[in-house]
Design an enzyme around this catalytic site. Sequence first.
Site, PDB file in Angstrom:
ATOM      1  N   ALA A  98      36.153  47.075  43.073  1.00  0.00           N
ATOM      2  CA  ALA A  98      36.014  45.938  42.175  1.00  0.00           C
ATOM      3  C   ALA A  98      35.026  44.969  42.815  1.00  0.00           C
ATOM      4  CB  ALA A  98      37.370  45.275  41.972  1.00  0.00           C
TER       5      ALA A  98
ATOM      6  N   GLY B 209      38.707  49.891  43.840  1.00  0.00           N
ATOM      7  CA  GLY B 209      38.647  50.238  42.416  1.00  0.00           C
ATOM      8  C   GLY B 209      37.938  51.559  42.151  1.00  0.00           C
TER       9      GLY B 209
ATOM     10  N   GLU C 109      40.496  54.108  42.745  1.00  0.00           N
ATOM     11  CA  GLU C 109      41.492  53.929  41.674  1.00  0.00           C
ATOM     12  C   GLU C 109      41.009  54.513  40.343  1.00  0.00           C
ATOM     13  OE1 GLU C 109      41.707  49.707  42.629  1.00  0.00           O
ATOM     14  OE2 GLU C 109      43.847  49.912  42.956  1.00  0.00           O
TER      15      GLU C 109
ATOM     16  N   GLU D 177      41.740  47.105  50.426  1.00  0.00           N
ATOM     17  CA  GLU D 177      42.060  45.763  49.908  1.00  0.00           C
ATOM     18  C   GLU D 177      42.772  44.854  50.905  1.00  0.00           C
ATOM     19  OE1 GLU D 177      42.398  48.568  48.204  1.00  0.00           O
ATOM     20  OE2 GLU D 177      41.606  48.277  46.181  1.00  0.00           O
TER      21      GLU D 177
END
Length: 261
Positions: free
Chosen positions: A63, A108, A111, A131
Site C-alpha cells: 500500500a 499489500g 495481500e 507492516e
Amino acid sequence: MEFITYEQEGFVGIVTINRPKALNALNSQVLEELQETFQAIDLEATRAVILTGAGEKSFVAGADIGEMSTLTKKEGEAFGKKGNDVFRMIETFPIPVIAAINGFALGGGCEISMSCDIRICSENAVFGQPEVGLGITPGFGGTQRLARLVGPGMAKQMIYGARNIKADEAYRIGLVNAVYSQEELMMEAKKLAAGIAKNAPIAVRACKKAINDGLEAKMEDAIVIEEKLFGSCFETEDQKYGMAFFLDKNKDKVKEPFQNK
Ligand code: CAA
C-alpha cells in the site's frame, strides 16, 4: 485509467498494475481503478484472468506509504476497508484469477496475490508483510489469508518479524505454486490460464465457489454446498457435450471448445 491496463487474449484477461515510479504501490486511485477494471470484465467472453505488475522489478511494493503516513485512526480503518473490499471482490470473482508475481510482493502486494486463486512467481520475487516495521498491522487481509495459506505458525513468524522471504522459500511453504525465470513467467501464466479456459466454464466457476464457500463452512455444510453446485452443472449444454464426447467411442473425433451454456 492511469495506473491499470487491461488486455484480452482470447478467453484470458490480463490486468496489469502499472505505476512503476512507486514500484506499483497501491494508492486509493490504483485501488479504485482495479475495482473498475474487474467490474468491466466481460464474464461471457473471459474464462480466466491474470493479474501482474508492470516492469521487471516489482509486482506490487505494498500500500502507498506516503498516502497512509498522515491518516487518522478513522481514515486508516476506511483505507483498510477500501483495500479489503477490492481484494474480496477479486477473491470472490466468478472466474479464476492467477497472480503472476514478477518481483516485490510486499505488504499489500503479498495481500493482493493471496486474494487470487493461484500464485506463480519469478525467481526475483520477494514476499513479506513488513507492516509492523512501519508501526501498523497488515491491513488488506494479510493477517487472515497468510495464516490460512501457510499456517498460523509460519504466518506469525513472518508478520511479527516483518521477515521477507525469497521465491524459493515462498515455494517451499506453499505460498506460490511454481517459480519461473522472469522471461518465462507470463508465458507460463498464460499456459495455466489456457489450461483452465479449455474446460467447461460453468463447472470451473462452480468449483471456485465450492472451494471458497466450503473453506468458510463446517464440513457438514461444506459438502451440501458442493452437492448443490455439482447438481447445478447438470442439464447444461457443456455437461451434455462433455459426457457425450467421453462416451462416444469414435477415436477420430475432435473436442470442440465448451460453449459456456
Ligand atoms: N509506497 C509508496 N512508495 C513506494 C512504496 C510504497 N509501498 N514502495 C516503493 N515506493 C517508492 C519509493 O518511495 C521510491 O520512490 P522515489 O523514487 O520517489 O523515492 C520508488 O518507489 C522506488 O523505491 P526504492 O527507491 O525504495 O527502491 P529500492 O529498490 O531501493 O527498494 C523496496 C525496493 C525494498 C521494495 C522498497 O521500496 C520498500 O521497502 N518499499 C516499501 C515496502 C513496504 O514496506 N510495503 C508495505 C507497505 S504497508 C502496507 O502494504 C499496509 C497494508 O497491508 C495495507
